[in-house]
Scaffold this motif. Structure first.
Motif, PDB file in Angstrom:
ATOM      1  N   ASP A  39      28.513  75.787  42.576  1.00 45.29           N
ATOM      2  CA  ASP A  39      27.629  76.840  42.057  1.00 45.29           C
ATOM      3  C   ASP A  39      26.707  77.412  43.119  1.00 45.29           C
ATOM      4  O   ASP A  39      26.008  78.391  42.874  1.00 45.29           O
ATOM      5  CB  ASP A  39      26.776  76.289  40.915  1.00 45.29           C
ATOM      6  N   GLY A  40      26.663  76.781  44.283  1.00 45.53           N
ATOM      7  CA  GLY A  40      25.857  77.314  45.372  1.00 45.53           C
ATOM      8  C   GLY A  40      24.422  76.857  45.379  1.00 45.53           C
ATOM      9  O   GLY A  40      23.662  77.255  46.272  1.00 45.53           O
ATOM     10  N   VAL A  41      24.003  76.012  44.433  1.00 39.39           N
ATOM     11  CA  VAL A  41      22.612  75.541  44.455  1.00 39.39           C
ATOM     12  C   VAL A  41      22.451  74.358  45.399  1.00 39.39           C
ATOM     13  O   VAL A  41      21.324  74.001  45.764  1.00 39.39           O
ATOM     14  CB  VAL A  41      22.122  75.166  43.036  1.00 39.39           C
ATOM     15  N   LEU A  42      23.554  73.722  45.788  1.00 41.20           N
ATOM     16  CA  LEU A  42      23.597  72.807  46.911  1.00 41.20           C
ATOM     17  C   LEU A  42      24.563  73.423  47.923  1.00 41.20           C
ATOM     18  O   LEU A  42      25.439  74.199  47.541  1.00 41.20           O
ATOM     19  CB  LEU A  42      24.091  71.420  46.480  1.00 41.20           C
ATOM     20  N   PRO A  43      24.418  73.137  49.214  1.00 40.23           N
ATOM     21  CA  PRO A  43      25.276  73.764  50.236  1.00 40.23           C
ATOM     22  C   PRO A  43      26.764  73.629  49.890  1.00 40.23           C
ATOM     23  O   PRO A  43      27.306  72.527  49.823  1.00 40.23           O
ATOM     24  CB  PRO A  43      24.914  72.994  51.508  1.00 40.23           C
ATOM     25  N   THR A  44      27.432  74.754  49.680  1.00 38.65           N
ATOM     26  CA  THR A  44      28.795  74.777  49.168  1.00 38.65           C
ATOM     27  C   THR A  44      29.805  74.154  50.112  1.00 38.65           C
ATOM     28  O   THR A  44      30.712  73.431  49.680  1.00 38.65           O
ATOM     29  CB  THR A  44      29.204  76.231  48.858  1.00 38.65           C
ATOM     30  N   LYS A  45      29.681  74.402  51.412  1.00 37.79           N
ATOM     31  CA  LYS A  45      30.677  73.895  52.353  1.00 37.79           C
ATOM     32  C   LYS A  45      30.708  72.372  52.390  1.00 37.79           C
ATOM     33  O   LYS A  45      31.725  71.778  52.734  1.00 37.79           O
ATOM     34  CB  LYS A  45      30.395  74.441  53.755  1.00 37.79           C
TER      35      LYS A  45
END
Length: 475
Positions: free
Chosen positions: A336-342
């Protein structure tokens, strides 16, 4: 105000570096085994001494109250899984049914439960191993290998997790079956305890105090922790909308029946018995039953030792299951992008697991050597109760208010009365928490809010994946 966009598949991948997806391989019986492993059937021995003392010898009644109360929340998890079959569990349900910001905070608080549960199980295993091997050896001699094993099993895939947990649960139930046979033999033929297998005393006596039994049920509710973790496996389960709710219900119900049945016979067997160390009753229970049923030599060298070795395996299985759950929740937050996605949104293309998250949790588990068991338990209790309360609330908001499923008696019961009963019981447990647990939990929640404010630049700019998935049901 959040902009409405078409919901993406829960298996969607958002970065070119992570093209792999979680793989749907689990079936009903595997989920139940993972859930029972998380709950640890043998925990009935650990809590029996203190709860028997607190309730005046009515542990089965306390378990019945706890089972009924926890079923309200189990049913709510099942309803939300049908609506949002996502690995995000309480985080996803609150994000989409209540508020995206609140959803993140709930997920953040739930991580206290999932992150510290493997650590608690490592600490418990260390206690047992010190008894079996040596208390003079450094705690790191036990912590490091346990953390590595838990991490490796999770890294290799959820199928291995299910198979290992199935084997360990089977071994626990086998030992418990032998133990129960010895208890029944003692009651029927050796005149131990009550000297009978048919009595209402474990459930009710004229001098039974309801308040004391209710207090005992508050302690026992934490024996049921684990059914909620099954919801985090939704994206790895075949026909998840049907299978996961059934697994949650059956895990809770089967676990409750095991606890009630075992403590009924144990209460009769240990009638009039005074535990030397009620808080750590498992070794004493196994030793006493062995002494009464076989010989003192065999009891000390076999029944108690085998029980403690199985206890080590049981807490490891629970830690493995918790490790599985938290890595999936972190994956959804990363997706979801709220934690670093990579990092957090990465899926290993070979093993189809969130391997980076699994390694991160494994590293965190290594810090178990620095924590006190009581402190870690405080954090787990706060995280679990937070998730339970808001999942019940999600059912009311999503089904009863938003979808307006309130025009029949059945709907009012399913989507209003039962969730409110769940929230009422969870509120009572909140009231029973120690002050330290509330303070630590609220500090952790505050850190999460500050982090979210930083990521969203004061709650004004949100990752597009977070926005697009924040309102609509999964396809």
């Amino acid at each position: 105000m959040f902009h409405q966009k078409k919901a993406l598949s829960p298996n969607a991948s958002f970065t070119p570096s992570s093209p792999a997806r979680l793989q749907k391989t689990l079936v009903l019986w595997q989920l139940i085994m993972i859930g029972l492993a998380y709950m640890q059937p043998m925990t009935v021995f650990d809590t029996f001494g203190i709860v028997s003392d607190d309730t005046g010898g009515h542990v089965p009644t306390a378990y019945i109250i706890t089972l009924i109360a926890m079923m309200f929340t189990a049913l709510s998890y099942g309803k939300m899984v049908r609506y949002y079959p996502s690995a995000g569990s309480a985080y996803t349900y609150a994000q989409r049914s209540l508020n995206p910001n609140l959803g993140f905070v709930i997920g953040w608080c739930t991580m206290l439960d999932y992150l510290f549960n493997p650590m608690i199980n490592i600490l418990l295993a260390t206690i047992y191993l010190k008894t079996l091997i040596s208390s003079d050896i450094s705690i790191w001699f036990y912590v490091v290998p346990l953390a590595i094993v838990m991490t490796y099993i999770n890294y290799r895939g959820v199928e291995l997790v299910a198979n290992v947990n199935t084997l360990i649960v089977f071994c626990q139930l086998l030992l418990m079956g032998i133990f129960l046979a010895l208890v029944i033999k003692g009651l029927m033929f050796d005149g131990v305890g009550a000297g009978t297998i048919a009595s209402v005393e474990p459930f009710f006596t004229p001098d039974m105090q309801i308040g004391a039994v209710a207090a005992g049920s508050a302690i026992l509710c934490f024996s049921f922790l684990g059914f909620d973790g099954l919801s985090s496996l939704s994206e790895e389960t075949k026909n998840a909308a049907r299978t996961v709710p059934r697994a949650i219900f059956l895990t809770t119900f089967i676990g409750g029946l095991i606890f009630i049945g075992m403590t009924y016979f144990m209460q009769l067997y240990f009638k009039g018995y005074v535990f030397q160390v009620p808080d750590e009753s498992q070794p004493e229970i196994l030793l006493y039953v062995g002494e009464q049923s076989i010989t003192r030599f065999v009891a000390k060298t076999f029944l108690q030792s085998v029980g403690l070795w199985l206890a080590v395996l049981a807490v490891c299985a629970s830690g493995i299951a918790a490790h599985t759950g938290v890595s999936r929740m972190m994956y959804v937050m990363g997706r979801d992008g709220v934690l670093p996605t990579k990092i957090f949104g990465y899926i290993n293309p070979k093993y189809k697991t969130p391997s980076i998250n699994i390694i991160i949790v494994g590293v965190i588990c290594l810090t178990a050597g620095f924590f006190d068991l009581n402190f870690a338990l405080h954090l787990v209790n706060f995280g679990a109760l937070t998730a339970f309360f808001f999942v019940n609330l999600c059912v009311v908001v999503q089904y009863y208010i938003r979808d307006k499923q309130r025009y029949s008696v059945n709907n009012n019961i399913q989507y209003l009365v039962l969730p409110f009963l769940g929230m009422a019981f969870i509120s009572y447990l909140w009231y029973s928490l120690e002050y330290q647990a509330l303070v630590i939990g609220l500090v952790w929640a505050t850190i999460g809010i500050i982090y979210l404010a930083f990521v969203t630049r004061g709650f004004t700019q949100y990752p597009k994946e977070f926005l697009s998935r924040s309102r609509e049901p999964d396809a």
